[in-house]
Motif scaffolding. Structure first.
Motif, PDB file in Angstrom:
ATOM      1  N   PRO A 206       0.828  -1.203  -0.011  1.00 20.07           N
ATOM      2  CA  PRO A 206       0.023   0.011  -0.002  1.00 20.07           C
ATOM      3  C   PRO A 206       0.967   1.198  -0.079  1.00 20.07           C
ATOM      4  CG  PRO A 206      -0.972  -1.590   1.604  1.00 20.07           C
ATOM      5  CD  PRO A 206       0.355  -2.143   0.874  1.00 20.07           C
ATOM      6  N   GLN A 207       1.860   1.214   0.935  1.00 21.43           N
ATOM      7  CA  GLN A 207       2.850   2.448   0.827  1.00 21.43           C
ATOM      8  C   GLN A 207       3.429   2.888  -0.602  1.00 21.43           C
ATOM      9  OE1 GLN A 207       2.957  -0.285   2.935  1.00 21.43           O
ATOM     10  NE2 GLN A 207       1.958   0.522   4.736  1.00 21.43           N
ATOM     11  N   HIS A 208       4.040   1.657  -1.097  1.00 23.81           N
ATOM     12  CA  HIS A 208       4.513   1.784  -2.627  1.00 23.81           C
ATOM     13  C   HIS A 208       3.512   2.339  -3.495  1.00 23.81           C
ATOM     14  CE1 HIS A 208       6.928   0.887  -6.130  1.00 23.81           C
ATOM     15  NE2 HIS A 208       6.040   0.247  -6.675  1.00 23.81           N
ATOM     16  N   VAL A 209       2.177   1.531  -3.418  1.00 24.61           N
ATOM     17  CA  VAL A 209       1.424   2.045  -4.463  1.00 24.61           C
ATOM     18  C   VAL A 209       0.999   3.550  -4.430  1.00 24.61           C
ATOM     19  CG1 VAL A 209      -0.912   1.446  -5.343  1.00 24.61           C
ATOM     20  CG2 VAL A 209       0.842  -0.428  -5.249  1.00 24.61           C
ATOM     21  N   SER A 210       0.715   3.728  -2.989  1.00 21.70           N
ATOM     22  CA  SER A 210       0.099   5.124  -3.039  1.00 21.70           C
ATOM     23  C   SER A 210       0.921   6.428  -3.245  1.00 21.70           C
ATOM     24  CB  SER A 210      -0.479   5.189  -1.467  1.00 21.70           C
ATOM     25  OG  SER A 210       0.685   5.208  -0.649  1.00 21.70           O
ATOM     26  N   THR A 211       2.251   6.112  -3.542  1.00 22.43           N
ATOM     27  CA  THR A 211       3.019   7.108  -4.006  1.00 22.43           C
ATOM     28  C   THR A 211       3.372   7.075  -5.495  1.00 22.43           C
ATOM     29  OG1 THR A 211       5.168   5.869  -3.630  1.00 22.43           O
ATOM     30  CG2 THR A 211       4.180   7.432  -1.668  1.00 22.43           C
ATOM     31  N   ALA A 212       2.739   5.939  -6.177  1.00 25.36           N
ATOM     32  CA  ALA A 212       3.202   5.833  -7.503  1.00 25.36           C
ATOM     33  C   ALA A 212       2.391   6.763  -8.416  1.00 25.36           C
ATOM     34  CB  ALA A 212       2.739   4.261  -8.018  1.00 25.36           C
ATOM     35  N   PRO A 213       3.182   7.307  -9.386  1.00 35.79           N
ATOM     36  CA  PRO A 213       2.399   8.131 -10.420  1.00 35.79           C
ATOM     37  C   PRO A 213       1.071   7.617 -11.074  1.00 35.79           C
ATOM     38  CG  PRO A 213       4.511   7.928 -10.876  1.00 35.79           C
ATOM     39  CD  PRO A 213       4.388   6.851  -9.890  1.00 35.79           C
ATOM     40  N   ALA A 214       0.914   6.211 -11.283  1.00 32.20           N
ATOM     41  CA  ALA A 214      -0.200   5.654 -11.894  1.00 32.20           C
ATOM     42  C   ALA A 214      -1.359   5.687 -11.126  1.00 32.20           C
ATOM     43  CB  ALA A 214       0.171   4.052 -12.604  1.00 32.20           C
ATOM     44  N   TYR A 215      -1.152   5.336  -9.863  1.00 33.99           N
ATOM     45  CA  TYR A 215      -2.095   5.361  -8.752  1.00 33.99           C
ATOM     46  C   TYR A 215      -2.721   6.762  -8.444  1.00 33.99           C
ATOM     47  CZ  TYR A 215      -4.252   4.931  -4.063  1.00 33.99           C
ATOM     48  OH  TYR A 215      -5.144   5.007  -3.060  1.00 33.99           O
ATOM     49  N   ASP A 235      -5.663  11.857 -20.206  1.00 32.09           N
ATOM     50  CA  ASP A 235      -5.350  12.279 -21.618  1.00 32.09           C
ATOM     51  C   ASP A 235      -4.141  11.887 -22.112  1.00 32.09           C
ATOM     52  OD1 ASP A 235      -4.329  13.740 -19.705  1.00 32.09           O
ATOM     53  OD2 ASP A 235      -4.881  15.804 -20.319  1.00 32.09           O
ATOM     54  N   HIS A 236      -3.922  10.680 -21.794  1.00 35.14           N
ATOM     55  CA  HIS A 236      -2.694   9.836 -22.085  1.00 35.14           C
ATOM     56  C   HIS A 236      -2.809   8.643 -22.803  1.00 35.14           C
ATOM     57  CE1 HIS A 236      -3.352   8.444 -17.931  1.00 35.14           C
ATOM     58  NE2 HIS A 236      -2.510   7.467 -18.466  1.00 35.14           N
ATOM     59  N   ASP A 237      -1.887   8.180 -23.081  1.00 33.26           N
ATOM     60  CA  ASP A 237      -1.949   6.599 -23.515  1.00 33.26           C
ATOM     61  C   ASP A 237      -1.066   5.767 -22.547  1.00 33.26           C
ATOM     62  OD1 ASP A 237      -3.153   7.053 -26.126  1.00 33.26           O
ATOM     63  OD2 ASP A 237      -1.342   7.624 -26.966  1.00 33.26           O
ATOM     64  N   HIS A 238      -1.556   4.651 -22.120  1.00 33.20           N
ATOM     65  CA  HIS A 238      -0.983   3.789 -21.465  1.00 33.20           C
ATOM     66  C   HIS A 238       0.320   3.267 -21.879  1.00 33.20           C
ATOM     67  CE1 HIS A 238      -3.263   3.935 -17.801  1.00 33.20           C
ATOM     68  NE2 HIS A 238      -4.344   3.612 -18.558  1.00 33.20           N
ATOM     69  N   ASP A 239       1.298   3.513 -21.525  1.00 35.72           N
ATOM     70  CA  ASP A 239       2.704   2.678 -21.753  1.00 35.72           C
ATOM     71  C   ASP A 239       2.835   1.324 -21.339  1.00 35.72           C
ATOM     72  OD1 ASP A 239       5.211   1.913 -22.666  1.00 35.72           O
ATOM     73  OD2 ASP A 239       6.379   3.587 -21.911  1.00 35.72           O
ATOM     74  N   HIS A 240       2.399   0.275 -22.156  1.00 37.77           N
ATOM     75  CA  HIS A 240       2.394  -0.913 -21.765  1.00 37.77           C
ATOM     76  C   HIS A 240       3.619  -1.709 -21.688  1.00 37.77           C
ATOM     77  CE1 HIS A 240      -1.754  -1.750 -22.458  1.00 37.77           C
ATOM     78  NE2 HIS A 240      -1.725  -0.791 -23.061  1.00 37.77           N
ATOM     79  N   SER A 241       4.660  -1.005 -21.929  1.00 32.47           N
ATOM     80  CA  SER A 241       5.991  -1.611 -21.967  1.00 32.47           C
ATOM     81  C   SER A 241       6.764  -1.199 -20.428  1.00 32.47           C
ATOM     82  CB  SER A 241       6.992  -1.094 -22.880  1.00 32.47           C
ATOM     83  OG  SER A 241       7.126   0.567 -22.644  1.00 32.47           O
ATOM     84  N   ASP A 242       6.097  -0.400 -19.810  1.00 37.24           N
ATOM     85  CA  ASP A 242       6.814  -0.389 -18.509  1.00 37.24           C
ATOM     86  C   ASP A 242       5.923  -0.759 -17.379  1.00 37.24           C
ATOM     87  OD1 ASP A 242       4.730   1.477 -17.423  1.00 37.24           O
ATOM     88  OD2 ASP A 242       5.785   3.206 -18.216  1.00 37.24           O
ATOM     89  N   ASP A 243       6.381  -1.019 -16.101  1.00 44.70           N
ATOM     90  CA  ASP A 243       5.447  -1.455 -15.109  1.00 44.70           C
ATOM     91  C   ASP A 243       4.377  -0.669 -14.551  1.00 44.70           C
ATOM     92  OD1 ASP A 243       7.883  -1.085 -12.402  1.00 44.70           O
ATOM     93  OD2 ASP A 243       6.621   0.330 -13.415  1.00 44.70           O
ATOM     94  N   GLY A 244       4.394   0.471 -15.103  1.00 43.35           N
ATOM     95  CA  GLY A 244       3.224   1.294 -14.612  1.00 43.35           C
ATOM     96  C   GLY A 244       3.327   2.187 -13.485  1.00 43.35           C
ATOM     97  N   CYS A 245       4.294   1.837 -12.544  1.00 42.25           N
ATOM     98  CA  CYS A 245       4.552   2.640 -11.341  1.00 42.25           C
ATOM     99  C   CYS A 245       5.477   3.792 -11.734  1.00 42.25           C
ATOM    100  CB  CYS A 245       5.133   1.748 -10.398  1.00 42.25           C
ATOM    101  SG  CYS A 245       4.015   0.588  -9.504  1.00 42.25           S
TER     102      CYS A 245
END
Length: 257
Positions: A206-215, A235-245
């Protein structure tokens, strides 16, 4: 430890169409772990649960389940026909008959002892959720799956229900997989959080995810780190090549009221 369920590169299509609901999902849940799946409406949360339970086919990838897996499932919505009287005791014996002792024990475990003769239609929202949980616990599951288990409950009811889930995990050792919108409580009650939006945007403690840009792009965050309600426009495209965080997200927030 061998995971209870593992999904590898799983892609799920919307039933009867070629449109993708979830793409390239890698997921696993280990014994005794509490994992919560978060995401906006239409992000594929319930589809993921149905696929993991074997109720939804994959377009590609694979899902494997441990041989001794026993799942207790609390569905998102249970339709009760108000024209047909049904007591809590009768409900617990569907589809498999159970003993009175078993019924009493499982209701006591979920904090609603003594409700056996009560009609389902007479229960409060919180009581009904606890009866559903009791039914899910009847056959000693080692994995509990709960899809939006606190819909319609007030904040104290939500907090009490998640506390109960943690107690049940502590008593039984069962793993718990939850789909939820209750951000504040979930972030306290989970070992691991998975953020979905058609794919896994972000995953971790939870601590990691709550600071992630995607979250933050999906849910926003207040200045003090508490979660706030934001209106979000993608207003962005998801970049499927990264881990999203750590991916680049151009986004727009406007705080609600």
């Amino acid at each position: 430890m061998t995971p209870f369920i593992r999904a590898e590169a799983a892609t799920i299509l919307r039933p009867g169409s070629s449109s993708v609901v979830l793409e390239n999902i890698d997921f696993q849940i280990a014994p005794q772990e509490i994992v919560t799946v978060l995401g906006p409406n239409g992000s594929g949360k319930s589809s993921l649960v149905r696929a993991l339970l074997g109720h939804m086919p994959l377009a590609s990838g694979r899902i494997s389940r441990r041989a001794d897996l026993r799942i207790g499932y609390v569905p998102q919505r249970v339709q009760i026909d108000t024209a047909i009287p049904m007591t809590v005791r009768r409900f617990l014996s569907l589809p498999r008959r159970i003993s009175d002792q078993m019924a009493a024990q499982v209701l006591a475990r979920t904090g609603v002892e003594g409700l056996q003769t009560r009609q389902l239609t007479q229960l409060s929202g919180g009581q009904f959720q606890r009866v559903l949980l009791a039914r899910a616990l009847l056959h000693d599951p080692n994995l509990l799956v709960l899809d939006e288990p606190t819909q319609g409950l007030d904040q104290p009811g939500i907090v009490a229900f998640y506390k109960l889930i943690e107690e049940v995990r502590g008593e039984t050792g069962a793993a718990v997989l939850m789909v939820s919108h209750d951000l504040l409580v979930v972030m306290r009650a989970s070992d691991r959080v998975i953020c979905l939006n058609g794919h896994i945007c972000c995953e971790g403690t939870p601590q990691h995810v709550s600071t992630a840009p995607a979250y933050r792009a999906l849910f926003g965050a207040g200045g003090d780190g508490a979660l706030a309600l934001y209106q979000h426009r993608h207003d962005h495209d998801h970049d499927h090549s990264d881990d999203g965080c750590h991916g680049h997200h151009a986004h727009h927030h406007s705080q609600q009221g």
